[in-house]
Design an enzyme around this catalytic site. Sequence first.
Site, PDB file in Angstrom:
ATOM      1  N   CYS A 132     136.009  86.293 -59.609  1.00 13.46           N
ATOM      2  CA  CYS A 132     134.581  86.048 -59.398  1.00 13.46           C
ATOM      3  C   CYS A 132     133.980  87.041 -58.416  1.00 13.46           C
ATOM      4  CB  CYS A 132     134.350  84.625 -58.917  1.00 13.46           C
ATOM      5  SG  CYS A 132     134.790  83.423 -60.170  1.00 13.46           S
ATOM      6  N   HIS A 133     134.569  87.135 -57.242  1.00  7.74           N
ATOM      7  CA  HIS A 133     133.974  88.004 -56.226  1.00  7.74           C
ATOM      8  C   HIS A 133     135.017  88.904 -55.574  1.00  7.74           C
ATOM      9  CE1 HIS A 133     131.505  84.377 -56.701  1.00  7.74           C
ATOM     10  NE2 HIS A 133     130.545  85.254 -56.786  1.00  7.74           N
TER      11      HIS A 133
END
Lengths: 168, 421
Positions: A132-133
């Site tokens: 995701c990040h």
Amino acid sequence: MEKKTKRRDFLFTATYAVGAVGAGAVIWPMIDQMNPDASVKALASTEVDVSAVNPGKTITVLWRGKPVFIRRRTPEEIAEAKSVKLEDLKHPEKDEDRAKNPEWLVMLGVCTHLGCVPLDQKGDYNGWFCPCHGSHYDTSGRIRKGPAPTNMEIPEYKFVDANTIKIG
Amino acid sequence: MSEHEYTPKSKVGKWFNDRLPLLTLANHLTDYPTPKNLNYWWTFGGILTFCLITQIVTGLVLAMHYIAHADMAFQSVEHIMRDVNYGWLIRYIHANGASMFFLAVYIHIFRSLFYGSYKSPREVIWIIGIIIYLLMMAAAFLGYVLPWGQMSFWGATVITNLFSAIPLVGEGIVTWLWGGYSVDNPTLTRFFTLHYLIPFLILGLVVLHIWALHVPGNNNPIGIDIKKPSNDTVPFHPYIVIKDGFALLMFMIVFAFFVFYTPNILGHADNYIEANPLVTPAHIVPEWYLLPFYAILRSVPDKLLGVIAMLSAILILAALPWLDTSKIRSAVFRPLYKQFYWILVADVLILGYVGAMPAEGLYLLIARIATAYYFLHFLVVLPVLGFKERTTPVPLSITEPILGGSPNLAAVKKKDSFKDQ
């Protein structure tokens, strides 16, 4: 005119105070009803048979609606996790404290950044990588690079017998 | 103003109006004096009202067929798409309607920024608008969760986890929001309830927004105060009604294009996979209208600071009437502001683009520069410009540049006294 406390001031203050308590008593149930209910809390522990898990393999089980990674680590991974200096860590934790039995790493498979499930055997530290990040975790599930603030959480668990882990 | 003298012609109308002055209100709305130079950027208020009503009507219909339960939500959405008569059409209108709503609101907001519509005496209109915008984002997020696909589930997980950044109470708040230890059925049912509630809150705020607008009246492309009613104004009906109506038709063509030709282009394919708490999709992106803020969130390497930066990026807009120190409203007469305005537009578009890209390497660098510039624009450029910028002369009335005279006698006298000096 001299200012002094009158009966009426006392009555006002007392009325406001009782009113506030009454309002709080009404609002609290409305707020608390959103917290986990009895049926959710009842599912708080789970037992897992790990006899089929070979070294170098991870199984993922669902506990409280969240994935738990159970990884049987290889000797290289254990060595790698133990060789890291604590001062190199963003969230310093010894590998011994995270995996009491060094062969078994049991942790919540939830990235501590914003709750995605990290991918196994990926990232710069041969551990986990969150797509995701971009948080990188090492073979002990400790945060090494990226926005996540802490290591992946270790849930309460114990070996019921040699092949069964009870989580929760 | 004229509405104070209004009396209905019929006896029954007068009888009713004396008891509930609805006819006076209707008369105020039709006669409402509007600047006659309003351009098409001013038609988006009406378009947004249309969007809100479309979402409420299609949403009501969808709620008749949708089942808010973790085991059935995904199936019920497919049931709407395949079995319900015209279900596909109604759902596509609702899903694309959200995007159209944001498209219109962004044009509406940037129109305000260009023409200084947020400045005194319209600060309250502006702030109500920002609250509506925040509620729109909340409604859009909650609605996106309801189909219970992979993006629904993981979007909900990521956004609710933003609250875990709050020190001490963060984890407790997240558990409270979820009603459990992860996003699950209790989360879905409460999200459905709130998604149903928020449009009606927005509707109420829209009434306040328009009410607050009708106190000072519309701003206009040259951003001057005008005398109402005067040669500078036209009645709302039929002039503005027809213009708004025409713009709405053009807008509906764009809307219909998305609904009928590319209904899924603005969505994400992963949301046609049912929610799975064990697998996170490889690349999580929010809907396009949230991307600039998502880019700001990711450009800060610290969790709490990232969340603060993202929220500040929205809330800073509420302070805009006081951050912009220039007395001149319209960018037409502000040669420097005009340039910075277009840089800001480009900056937000760049943030939107990098928000859709992976947060690494060059993209991350660009996101950081664009984030820094975003805040620089509001916190440094705008306050300083008000003092430094040499603005060009503002006409005294809308008709003045064309006719040379002004219907506003007081303003003419003031201008003549300037000439004498």
